[in-house]
Scaffold this active site. Sequence first.
Site, PDB file in Angstrom:
ATOM      1  N   GLY A 258      -8.509 -11.123   3.995  1.00  0.00           N
ATOM      2  CA  GLY A 258      -7.367 -11.558   3.214  1.00  0.00           C
ATOM      3  C   GLY A 258      -7.708 -12.621   2.186  1.00  0.00           C
TER       4      GLY A 258
ATOM      5  CG  ASP B 197      -6.357  -0.076   8.268  1.00  0.00           C
ATOM      6  OD1 ASP B 197      -5.127  -0.178   8.317  1.00  0.00           O
ATOM      7  OD2 ASP B 197      -6.991   0.836   8.831  1.00  0.00           O
ATOM      8  CG  LEU B 198      -6.484  -6.878   3.175  1.00  0.00           C
ATOM      9  CD1 LEU B 198      -6.796  -6.451   1.744  1.00  0.00           C
ATOM     10  CD2 LEU B 198      -5.394  -7.950   3.199  1.00  0.00           C
ATOM     11  CG  ASP B 199     -10.280  -7.854   2.994  1.00  0.00           C
ATOM     12  OD1 ASP B 199     -10.659  -7.239   1.990  1.00  0.00           O
ATOM     13  OD2 ASP B 199      -9.625  -8.915   2.927  1.00  0.00           O
ATOM     14  CD  GLN B 200      -8.496  -4.134   9.673  1.00  0.00           C
ATOM     15  OE1 GLN B 200      -8.665  -3.334  10.590  1.00  0.00           O
ATOM     16  NE2 GLN B 200      -7.339  -4.759   9.492  1.00  0.00           N
TER      17      GLN B 200
END
Length: 326
Positions: free
Chosen positions: A200, A225-228
Amino acid sequence: MTTDLTEITVVGGDKTGLIARVTSLLFERGINIEDLDQAVRDDIFRMTLHADTSEMVCKPETLRENLHDLGDELGVDVQVRFPSDRETQQIAVLVTKESHCLERLFQAWASGDLGADISVVIGNHDDLEPLANKYEVPFHDVGDEKGVPDEAELLDLLEQYDADLIVLARYMRILSPDVVFRYEDRIINVHPSLLPAFPGASAYRQAVEEGVRIAGVTAHYVTTDLDQGPIITQRAFDVADDATAEDVKESGQPLEAEALLEAVRLHLNGDVSVHRGRTRLREAREDNYQLGLSPEARKANPDRPVDGLGEIVAGDGGESESQRDD
């Protein structure tokens, strides 16, 4: 997937029968499906299919036209990429205001050390237009006065410039599933932390607030999926006791640029593949390259003691070597 397979991507509103209609069309044309993956996110359907088209009973242009017609009938977008389409790869770079990653990509491209062409730079602000102009690369600003991007315009530009790879060079916006699904495993982002730590916003500040002694950066494939997304490359650096978030950022930015460039090169060379959310090298390279630390860094790490390897027992009731040394 090997690079001699044709990639077909289907994206649109979710509805019954999509997979069956596409696979039936391919079967009727003598095309063998090697791999198929599908998902639904926010009512957006995505299917990525890899197929052997070497023995199909129609011309490539005909198959592309047939699939586009089927997509129009079903109300979905169908993209086809034959192996020959990937001979000269085109990169679209997405940016906001930070210049360091874009500058490093341009330097590699100008020196002939990138292995692909940077065909367009797309921003949600116009701050980096002068840098693109310096390298005579088209620049398009798709953001409003607050930097909110027009994703319909973004998708039109990506199609117009025939983007094979999208590189997020500190693009400070989250891409919607409608974009991510169309370019699965073809969007690379750099994040200023050693993911999965500190995802994030404000990752450097998060690292300072948590008191880390080693911080880092990560280049990874983008997912919904954010930053995954699957991690490709990482770099690490020391954090001084009295370091501020700005100090950490200053140390991290050059590594962001290097990690991103390395990840882009690995992708363009076909050196990495993604399986079950993890990247791996497709095959051993002559230079003994491996994802992770450099050979010099690995040599600096101790390799002993390891459980079960340092203990020597001298017969029944004997003392171990470590006990005899006391």
